[in-house]
Design a protein around this motif. Structure first.
Motif, PDB file in Angstrom:
ATOM      1  N   ASN A  24       0.714  14.005   3.546  1.00 47.29           N
ATOM      2  CA  ASN A  24      -0.164  14.454   2.460  1.00 47.29           C
ATOM      3  C   ASN A  24      -0.307  13.392   1.380  1.00 47.29           C
ATOM      4  N   THR A  25       0.810  12.688   1.072  1.00 49.58           N
ATOM      5  CA  THR A  25       0.781  11.689   0.011  1.00 49.58           C
ATOM      6  C   THR A  25      -0.040  10.473   0.418  1.00 49.58           C
ATOM      7  N   MET A  26      -0.101  10.161   1.708  1.00 52.13           N
ATOM      8  CA  MET A  26      -0.984   9.087   2.157  1.00 52.13           C
ATOM      9  C   MET A  26      -2.431   9.366   1.770  1.00 52.13           C
ATOM     10  N   GLY A  27      -2.844  10.617   1.921  1.00 54.30           N
ATOM     11  CA  GLY A  27      -4.194  11.002   1.487  1.00 54.30           C
ATOM     12  C   GLY A  27      -4.345  10.906  -0.013  1.00 54.30           C
ATOM     13  N   THR A  28      -3.248  11.276  -0.698  1.00 49.55           N
ATOM     14  CA  THR A  28      -3.294  11.178  -2.164  1.00 49.55           C
ATOM     15  C   THR A  28      -3.453   9.725  -2.591  1.00 49.55           C
ATOM     16  N   PHE A  29      -2.732   8.802  -1.901  1.00 47.41           N
ATOM     17  CA  PHE A  29      -2.879   7.371  -2.201  1.00 47.41           C
ATOM     18  C   PHE A  29      -4.343   6.945  -2.074  1.00 47.41           C
ATOM     19  N   GLN A  30      -4.981   7.375  -0.983  1.00 43.67           N
ATOM     20  CA  GLN A  30      -6.387   7.016  -0.749  1.00 43.67           C
ATOM     21  C   GLN A  30      -7.268   7.540  -1.877  1.00 43.67           C
ATOM     22  N   ASP A  31      -7.019   8.781  -2.296  1.00 35.25           N
ATOM     23  CA  ASP A  31      -7.824   9.383  -3.366  1.00 35.25           C
ATOM     24  C   ASP A  31      -7.614   8.653  -4.678  1.00 35.25           C
ATOM     25  N   ILE A  32      -6.362   8.288  -4.994  1.00 33.59           N
ATOM     26  CA  ILE A  32      -6.082   7.573  -6.245  1.00 33.59           C
ATOM     27  C   ILE A  32      -6.802   6.236  -6.260  1.00 33.59           C
ATOM     28  N   VAL A  33      -6.761   5.522  -5.129  1.00 36.57           N
ATOM     29  CA  VAL A  33      -7.420   4.218  -5.067  1.00 36.57           C
ATOM     30  C   VAL A  33      -8.919   4.377  -5.223  1.00 36.57           C
ATOM     31  N   ALA A  34      -9.477   5.428  -4.601  1.00 39.93           N
ATOM     32  CA  ALA A  34     -10.921   5.660  -4.720  1.00 39.93           C
ATOM     33  C   ALA A  34     -11.318   5.878  -6.173  1.00 39.93           C
TER      34      ALA A  34
END
Length: 450
Positions: A24-34
């Motif tokens: 789940n946090t991998m997706g969160t990383f992607q969202d934060i970078v976006a």
């Protein structure tokens, strides 16, 4: 609506809850970078993007780096555990050897006492045997002297008897009856006459002349026999004495041999006891030497044991925190390339906050540069022309570690010089530099594309 992310079908050292949190946090990383890509454009007018492929590369990079780091830390941890196990084995061995040495020294004391007792018995029996031996030797010497003397007397008697043997045999050949001393005494006047011989008798008596020779032979035999009889008697006496002396000598030799046999048996007992004692002594010495060597090893590595114990515990902590550390490292490699130092630090702070919320373990003192590259490699990069500031070193890590090819924005040409020097021994033939726009950093990365 909460986003659903695919499960990470890869073994990582953590609980299932933490593993799902990582997904789940991998997706969160992607969202934060976006989100930060938009903010970064609004602030610096530098556009960058994240795509589904960026996320897939993020997952692939996580798997590769986790596998590498887990193997590395696991190997170091195993070496520490092996070293500690060997030290513990040495300590157990020393304790066991100490117990064995105590038992061996007890056995050695018993063997020494036994050897001393046998030695005392040997000494006493040797003294007794030597005393008897001396006495028997005296008897033997005396008997031998008698034998020697008798042998001389016997030889003399035999010599005389041998000298008289021809006359005796001649007289015996001429006689049919025995003769006495009285008969010889009556014949002596006749035997002394000058004409009492065979030739005269033949002239006077004719056929009875042989009586003259017979009487002469009788008288001669008596004289010879009178001399030989004492010799025979003496020889018989000497032979009796010789037999008795020889028997005494043989008895003395038997006693001497018995005492020598007894002494040899006791000596064999002593030799066996001494052999047993020496074997125990050698065994105890070998045990003592092993114990001393092991003790020296333990004492010499006493400080290392503490360090290895701490290191082993630290490695376990590293393995436990590896799931989060690799997540940060992979996020850095996958997403931070286009950003400057300020935004890179900001992304790390936001990622750590998301990991804290998801209870994903990581090292608070994590140094991403130290985790992804060693000092020797950094020093080699510097010699090849890479600047020594933190941003340039981070850029060098991204160039060499990222799963996608980086696009360099390098207005000062520092990156170009470094890459050409770094790859000159690897057959680098062409290098294209794209000047898209200037930036303040030494050299930066706009994006990472296949």
């Amino acid at each position: 609506m909460k986003k659903e992310y695919p499960r990470l079908s890869y073994h990582i050292e953590c609980t299932d809850e933490v593993k799902q949190s990582v997904v789940n946090t991998m997706g969160t990383f992607q969202d934060i970078v976006a989100e930060k890509c938009v903010e970064y454009f609004e602030r610096y007018r530098r556009r960058t993007f994240v795509t589904p492929k960026s996320y897939l590369s993020f997952i692939g990079g996580y798997k590769a780096i986790y596998k590498e780091k887990f193997a590395n830390v696991g190997s170091l941890s195993e070496r520490m555990r092996t070293g500690l196990a060997k030290l513990m084995e040495a300590e157990v061995s020393v304790n066991q050897l100490s117990k064995e040495l105590v038992m061996k020294e007890k056995d050695l004391a018993v063997a020494s006492k036994k050897a001393d007792e046998v030695l005392l018995e040997v000494t006493m029996k040797a003294q007794a045997a030597e005393k008897v031996k001396m006495q028997v030797q005296k008897v033997k010497d005396k008997a031998q002297a008698i034998v020697d003397d008798i042998a001389i007397d016997k030889a003399a008697a035999e010599e005389k008897l041998e000298a008289a043997r021809p006359a005796l045999e001649e007289a015996e050949a001429a006689l049919q009856d025995s003769i006495t001393g009285e008969t010889v005494e009556l014949l002596e006047p006749y035997l002394d006459m000058e004409d009492y011989n065979l030739e005269t008798a033949k002239k006077v008596c004719g056929n009875v002349a042989g009586l003259c020779s017979w009487t002469q032979a009788m008288a001669y035999f008596y004289g010879i026999n009178k001399e030989v009889l004492p010799l025979k008697a003496n020889l018989a006496l000497q032979e009796g004495r010789l037999a008795a002396a020889q028997m005494e000598l043989n008895n003395a030799q038997i006693q001497l041999d018995e005492k020598q046999m007894e002494l040899d048996q006791v000596q064999a007992m002593y030799d066996m006891a001494m052999k047993e004692k020496q074997a125990l002594l050698d065994d105890a010495e070998a045990c003592r030497r092993k114990m001393n060597n092991a003790t020296a090893l333990i004492e010499g590595l006493g400080g290392e044991k503490l360090r290895w114990t701490a290191s082993s515990k630290n490695f376990q902590n590293q393995i436990m925190n590896l799931v989060g550390n690799v997540l940060l490292a992979t996020g850095f490699l996958s997403y931070s390339g286009p950003f400057n130092q300020e935004y890179r630090n900001l992304l790390l702070q936001l990622w750590k906050k998301a990991m804290d919320n998801s209870k994903i373990p990581y090292s608070n003192d994590l140094n991403l540069t130290g985790m992804l590259v060693d000092n020797a490699t950094v020093g080699e990069w510097n010699l090849q022309g890479l600047p020594n500031d933190d941003l340039s070193i981070q850029n060098g890590i991204i160039v060499t570690k990222a799963s996608r090819y980086p696009l360099l924005i390098d207005p000062q040409g520092q990156g170009k010089i470094w890459i050409k020097n770094k790859e000159k021994n690897n057959g680098l033939q062409n290098y294209m530099l794209c000047h898209m726009y200037f930036c303040d950093e030494s050299f930066n990365y706009l994006s990472q594309r296949k």
